[in-house]
Motif scaffolding. Structure first.
Motif, PDB file in Angstrom:
ATOM      1  N   PHE A   1       1.962  14.171 -37.791  1.00 37.84           N
ATOM      2  CA  PHE A   1       3.697  14.146 -37.409  1.00 37.84           C
ATOM      3  C   PHE A   1       4.781  14.332 -38.617  1.00 37.84           C
ATOM      4  O   PHE A   1       3.691  13.413 -39.190  1.00 37.84           O
ATOM      5  N   GLU A   2       4.875  14.972 -38.764  1.00 44.86           N
ATOM      6  CA  GLU A   2       6.082  14.440 -39.642  1.00 44.86           C
ATOM      7  C   GLU A   2       7.630  14.125 -39.588  1.00 44.86           C
ATOM      8  O   GLU A   2       8.299  14.351 -41.046  1.00 44.86           O
ATOM      9  N   GLY A   3       7.852  13.652 -38.564  1.00 44.67           N
ATOM     10  CA  GLY A   3       9.115  13.040 -38.481  1.00 44.67           C
ATOM     11  C   GLY A   3       9.395  11.664 -38.137  1.00 44.67           C
ATOM     12  O   GLY A   3       8.808  11.149 -38.614  1.00 44.67           O
ATOM     13  N   GLU A   4      10.671  11.565 -38.259  1.00 44.52           N
ATOM     14  CA  GLU A   4      10.676   9.996 -38.048  1.00 44.52           C
ATOM     15  C   GLU A   4      10.179   9.057 -36.872  1.00 44.52           C
ATOM     16  O   GLU A   4       9.679   9.633 -35.615  1.00 44.52           O
ATOM     17  N   LEU A   5      10.061   7.438 -37.544  1.00 48.76           N
ATOM     18  CA  LEU A   5       9.792   6.577 -36.458  1.00 48.76           C
ATOM     19  C   LEU A   5      10.555   5.754 -35.764  1.00 48.76           C
ATOM     20  O   LEU A   5      12.163   6.127 -36.968  1.00 48.76           O
ATOM     21  N   VAL A   6      10.811   5.683 -34.488  1.00 52.48           N
ATOM     22  CA  VAL A   6      12.346   5.073 -34.202  1.00 52.48           C
ATOM     23  C   VAL A   6      11.429   3.573 -33.699  1.00 52.48           C
ATOM     24  O   VAL A   6      11.402   4.381 -32.347  1.00 52.48           O
ATOM     25  N   TRP A   7      12.310   2.203 -33.553  1.00 49.83           N
ATOM     26  CA  TRP A   7      11.614   1.357 -32.836  1.00 49.83           C
ATOM     27  C   TRP A   7      12.696   1.106 -31.269  1.00 49.83           C
ATOM     28  O   TRP A   7      13.881   0.935 -31.592  1.00 49.83           O
ATOM     29  N   ASP A   8      12.198   1.031 -30.658  1.00 47.46           N
ATOM     30  CA  ASP A   8      12.488   0.452 -29.258  1.00 47.46           C
ATOM     31  C   ASP A   8      11.848  -0.993 -29.198  1.00 47.46           C
ATOM     32  O   ASP A   8      11.229  -1.229 -28.482  1.00 47.46           O
ATOM     33  N   THR A   9      13.023  -1.751 -29.638  1.00 39.02           N
ATOM     34  CA  THR A   9      13.006  -3.621 -30.019  1.00 39.02           C
ATOM     35  C   THR A   9      13.345  -3.385 -27.955  1.00 39.02           C
ATOM     36  O   THR A   9      13.017  -4.530 -28.066  1.00 39.02           O
ATOM     37  N   SER A  10      13.477  -2.795 -27.040  1.00 39.74           N
ATOM     38  CA  SER A  10      13.519  -3.704 -25.782  1.00 39.74           C
ATOM     39  C   SER A  10      12.143  -4.020 -25.093  1.00 39.74           C
ATOM     40  O   SER A  10      11.691  -4.338 -23.797  1.00 39.74           O
ATOM     41  N   LYS A  11      11.128  -3.451 -25.705  1.00 38.95           N
ATOM     42  CA  LYS A  11      10.205  -3.841 -25.353  1.00 38.95           C
ATOM     43  C   LYS A  11       9.145  -4.607 -26.074  1.00 38.95           C
ATOM     44  O   LYS A  11       9.632  -5.202 -27.344  1.00 38.95           O
ATOM     45  N   PRO A  12       8.740  -5.374 -25.064  1.00 40.29           N
ATOM     46  CA  PRO A  12       7.843  -6.935 -25.790  1.00 40.29           C
ATOM     47  C   PRO A  12       6.659  -6.649 -27.003  1.00 40.29           C
ATOM     48  O   PRO A  12       6.359  -5.393 -27.108  1.00 40.29           O
ATOM     49  N   ASP A  13       7.210  -7.209 -28.400  1.00 39.21           N
ATOM     50  CA  ASP A  13       6.576  -7.207 -29.431  1.00 39.21           C
ATOM     51  C   ASP A  13       4.531  -7.623 -29.317  1.00 39.21           C
ATOM     52  O   ASP A  13       3.800  -7.967 -29.250  1.00 39.21           O
ATOM     53  N   GLY A  14       4.193  -8.971 -27.811  1.00 37.31           N
ATOM     54  CA  GLY A  14       3.536  -9.637 -27.336  1.00 37.31           C
ATOM     55  C   GLY A  14       3.141 -11.183 -28.183  1.00 37.31           C
ATOM     56  O   GLY A  14       4.447 -11.342 -28.645  1.00 37.31           O
ATOM     57  N   THR A  15       2.098 -11.075 -28.245  1.00 37.40           N
ATOM     58  CA  THR A  15       1.559 -12.076 -29.733  1.00 37.40           C
ATOM     59  C   THR A  15       2.312 -11.602 -31.157  1.00 37.40           C
ATOM     60  O   THR A  15       1.333 -11.304 -30.743  1.00 37.40           O
ATOM     61  N   PRO A  16       1.985 -12.103 -31.808  1.00 34.99           N
ATOM     62  CA  PRO A  16       3.448 -11.996 -32.802  1.00 34.99           C
ATOM     63  C   PRO A  16       1.652 -11.609 -34.049  1.00 34.99           C
ATOM     64  O   PRO A  16       1.421 -10.688 -34.619  1.00 34.99           O
ATOM     65  N   ARG A  17       0.581 -12.520 -33.310  1.00 38.72           N
ATOM     66  CA  ARG A  17      -0.888 -12.242 -34.655  1.00 38.72           C
ATOM     67  C   ARG A  17      -2.215 -12.437 -33.502  1.00 38.72           C
ATOM     68  O   ARG A  17      -1.882 -14.183 -33.127  1.00 38.72           O
ATOM     69  N   LYS A  18      -3.062 -11.525 -34.117  1.00 37.71           N
ATOM     70  CA  LYS A  18      -4.448 -12.348 -33.473  1.00 37.71           C
ATOM     71  C   LYS A  18      -5.236 -11.528 -34.027  1.00 37.71           C
ATOM     72  O   LYS A  18      -6.391 -10.736 -33.616  1.00 37.71           O
ATOM     73  N   LEU A  19      -5.919 -12.274 -35.053  1.00 34.34           N
ATOM     74  CA  LEU A  19      -6.715 -12.165 -36.181  1.00 34.34           C
ATOM     75  C   LEU A  19      -8.054 -13.089 -35.757  1.00 34.34           C
ATOM     76  O   LEU A  19      -7.229 -14.252 -35.928  1.00 34.34           O
ATOM     77  N   MET A  20      -9.176 -12.347 -35.184  1.00 27.29           N
ATOM     78  CA  MET A  20      -9.799 -13.331 -35.045  1.00 27.29           C
ATOM     79  C   MET A  20     -11.156 -14.252 -36.092  1.00 27.29           C
ATOM     80  O   MET A  20     -11.530 -12.931 -37.167  1.00 27.29           O
ATOM     81  N   ASP A  21     -11.257 -15.315 -35.573  1.00 30.04           N
ATOM     82  CA  ASP A  21     -12.587 -15.317 -36.672  1.00 30.04           C
ATOM     83  C   ASP A  21     -13.699 -15.202 -36.276  1.00 30.04           C
ATOM     84  O   ASP A  21     -14.074 -15.786 -35.248  1.00 30.04           O
ATOM     85  N   SER A  22     -14.577 -14.533 -36.907  1.00 27.03           N
ATOM     86  CA  SER A  22     -15.661 -14.209 -36.650  1.00 27.03           C
ATOM     87  C   SER A  22     -16.776 -14.053 -37.198  1.00 27.03           C
ATOM     88  O   SER A  22     -17.969 -13.584 -36.749  1.00 27.03           O
ATOM     89  N   SER A  23     -16.920 -14.894 -38.114  1.00 22.76           N
ATOM     90  CA  SER A  23     -18.094 -16.232 -39.058  1.00 22.76           C
ATOM     91  C   SER A  23     -19.128 -16.173 -38.555  1.00 22.76           C
ATOM     92  O   SER A  23     -20.364 -16.158 -38.838  1.00 22.76           O
ATOM     93  N   LYS A  24     -19.206 -16.631 -37.052  1.00 20.34           N
ATOM     94  CA  LYS A  24     -20.276 -17.236 -36.633  1.00 20.34           C
ATOM     95  C   LYS A  24     -21.132 -16.035 -36.645  1.00 20.34           C
ATOM     96  O   LYS A  24     -22.361 -15.771 -36.667  1.00 20.34           O
TER      97      LYS A  24
END
Ligand SMILES: NC(=O)C1=CN([C@@H]2O[C@H](COP(=O)(O)OP(=O)(O)OC[C@H]3O[C@@H](n4cnc5c(N)ncnc54)[C@H](OP(=O)(O)O)[C@@H]3O)[C@@H](O)[C@H]2O)C=CC1
Ligand SMILES: C[C@H]1O[C@H](OP(=O)(O)OP(=O)(O)OC[C@H]2O[C@@H](n3cnc4c(=O)[nH]c(N)nc43)[C@H](O)[C@@H]2O)[C@@H](O)[C@@H](O)C1=O
Length: 323
Positions: free
Chosen positions: A270-293
Motif C-alpha cells: 500500500f502506498e498511501g498515508e497512515l492516519v492515527w485514530d487516537t479516540s481508540k484505546p492503546d491498551g497496555t503500553p508494553r508487554k515483552l515477555m521474558d521467555s528465558s525459562k
C-alpha cells in the motif's frame, strides 16, 4: 509433588496416542494440528464448535467418556483484539471460564495423562516489569481493556496448578505472546492488530485509497510470534516440561504499533498515508515477555516478523480474498 521436571515425557514415543486438540479450526489449534501431523502423530481427535460446544458441561463429559483421549491441548477459547475484549466483557469471562473448566475437569476425570492449557500475556499486570517474568503474575492491577479475559486465563493457570497439587495430575500452562499467521481472524473490528491492518491495507490498495486509519497513538510496544513457532513450542512443552509454574512463550522481539503498521504496509504494497485514530484505546503500553525459562529448556523461535508477515499475507490473499 508438583515440582518441575525437564526430563522427556513419553509424548513422542507413541505416535498413535489419542490427542484431543480443542479449537482445531482456529489460528493456534490449526497450527498445532499441522505440527503434530508433521511429526507423524496419527490419532488426533478433533471436534468443531458446532459438533461439540465446549461450554456445555454434560456434552463435554460425554465426549471424554466416549473418546478417552490420552493427551489434551486446549486451544479453544473466546478470543479477540482490544475492541472485542473491551466491548464483550461478559462473553470473554463467562465463555472462557466455562470452556476451560469443563475441559480441564473432564480431562482429569476421564484419565487424560497430560493436558496443556494456553493462556495469554495479558494475564500480567498492566505495568509489569519488562521483560515480564512468570513471577510477575498477580503482582499488580490488570490492563482494563482485557481484565475479564485475563481473569479467566489466570483461573485456568490456577486450575491446572490446583489439580497438580491435589491429585498430582500433569496439567501444564503456556503463556503465548501476541500471535499471528494462517487461519487468523481478519474481522475488521474484533480481530487483533496484525490481521486487522493486513486486511485494511489490502483493501485500501485494491480500492486505491489515499489513507488507512490505524487505532491509538502508535506508541504501544508489542511482541509478535508466528503461530508455527508457537505450535512448535506447544509440542516441545508436551514432551519436555512438567511443572507447577506456567511458562512464557515469546519471540523476544518487540516493535511499536507504528513500526508494525509500516511493515505491514510495505508487505502488502500500500502506498498511501497512515492516519492515527487516537479516540481508540492503546491498551497496555508494553508487554515483552521474558521467555528465558523456555529458552533454557532448549526451545528457540525461528520465524522473523518480516518472513512471517510475507507468509501470512500470501495465505490471506489465497484463502480469504479469493474465497
Ligand atoms: N491469537 C493470539 O494472539 C493469542 C492467542 N492465545 C491463546 O491461544 C488460544 C487459541 O487462540 P486463537 O487460535 O487465536 O483463537 P481462534 O479464535 O482463532 O480459535 C479459537 C477456536 O476455539 C473454538 N471455540 C470457541 N468457542 C468454542 C466453544 N464454545 N466450543 C467449541 N469450540 C469453541 C473456535 O471455534 P469457532 O470459531 O467455531 O467458535 C475456534 O476454532 C486461546 O486460548 C488464546 O487465549 C494466546 C495469546 C495470543
Ligand atoms: C493477545 C492479546 O490481544 C489483546 O491485547 P492487545 O495486544 O492490546 O491487542 P490488539 O492486537 O487488539 O491491539 C494491539 C495494539 O494495536 C493497536 N491497533 C492499531 N490499529 C488496530 C486495529 O485496527 N485493530 C486492533 N485490534 N488493534 C489496533 C491497538 O490500539 C493496541 O494498541 C487482548 O485484548 C487479548 O486478547 C490478548 O491477550
Amino acid at each position: 509433588m508438583g515440582g518441575p521436571s525437564h526430563d522427556s515425557s513419553d509424548f513422542f514415543t507413541d505416535k498413535s496416542a489419542k490427542i484431543f486438540v480443542a479449537g482445531h479450526r482456529g489460528l493456534v489449534g490449526s497450527a498445532i494440528v499441522r505440527k503434530l501431523q508433521s511429526f507423524g502423530f496419527t490419532n488426533l481427535v478433533l471436534r468443531s464448535h458446532s459438533e461439540l460446544d465446549l461450554t456445555r458441561q454434560s456434552d463435554v463429559d460425554s465426549f471424554f467418556a466416549a473418546e478417552k483421549p490420552q493427551f489434551v491441548i486446549l486451544a479453544a477459547a473466546k478470543v479477540g483484539g482490544i475492541h472485542a475484549n473491551n466491548t464483550y466483557p461478559a462473553d470473554f469471562i463467562a465463555i472462557n471460564l466455562q470452556i476451560q473448566t469443563n475441559v480441564i475437569d473432564s480431562s482429569f476425570r476421564h484419565g487424560v495423562k497430560k493436558l496443556l492449557f494456553l493462556g495469554s500475556s495479558c494475564i500480567y499486570p498492566k505495568l509489569a516489569p519488562q521483560p515480564i517474568p512468570e513471577n510477575a503474575l498477580l503482582t499488580g492491577p490488570l490492563e482494563p481493556t482485557n481484565e475479564w479475559y485475563a481473569i479467566a486465563k489466570i483461573s485456568g493457570i490456577k486450575m491446572c496448578q490446583a489439580y497438580r497439587i491435589q491429585y498430582n495430575w500433569d496439567a501444564i500452562s503456556g503463556m503465548p505472546t501476541n500471535l499471528y499467521g494462517p487461519n487468523d481472524n481478519f474481522h475488521p473490528e474484533n480481530s487483533h492488530v496484525l490481521p486487522a491492518l493486513m486486511r485494511r491495507f489490502h483493501e485500501a490498495k485494491v480500492n486505491q485509497a489515499n489513507e488507512v486509519v490505524v487505532w491509538g497513538t502508535g506508541s504501544p510496544l508489542r511482541e509478535f510470534l508466528h503461530v508455527d513457532d508457537l505450535a512448535d513450542a506447544v509440542v516441545f512443552l508436551m514432551e519436555k516440561y512438567s511443572g507447577l509454574e506456567h511458562l512464557n512463550v515469546g519471540s523476544g522481539k518487540e516493535v511499536t504499533i507504528k513500526e508494525l503498521a509500516e511493515l505491514v504496509k510495505e508487505v502488502v504494497g500500500f502506498e498511501g498515508e497512515l492516519v492515527w485514530d487516537t479516540s481508540k484505546p492503546d491498551g497496555t503500553p508494553r508487554k515483552l515477555m521474558d521467555s528465558s525459562k523456555l529458552l533454557g529448556l532448549g526451545w528457540t523461535p525461528k520465524i522473523s516478523l518480516k518472513d512471517g508477515l510475507v507468509d501470512t499475507y500470501k495465505w490471506y490473499v489465497e484463502n480469504v480474498v479469493k474465497q
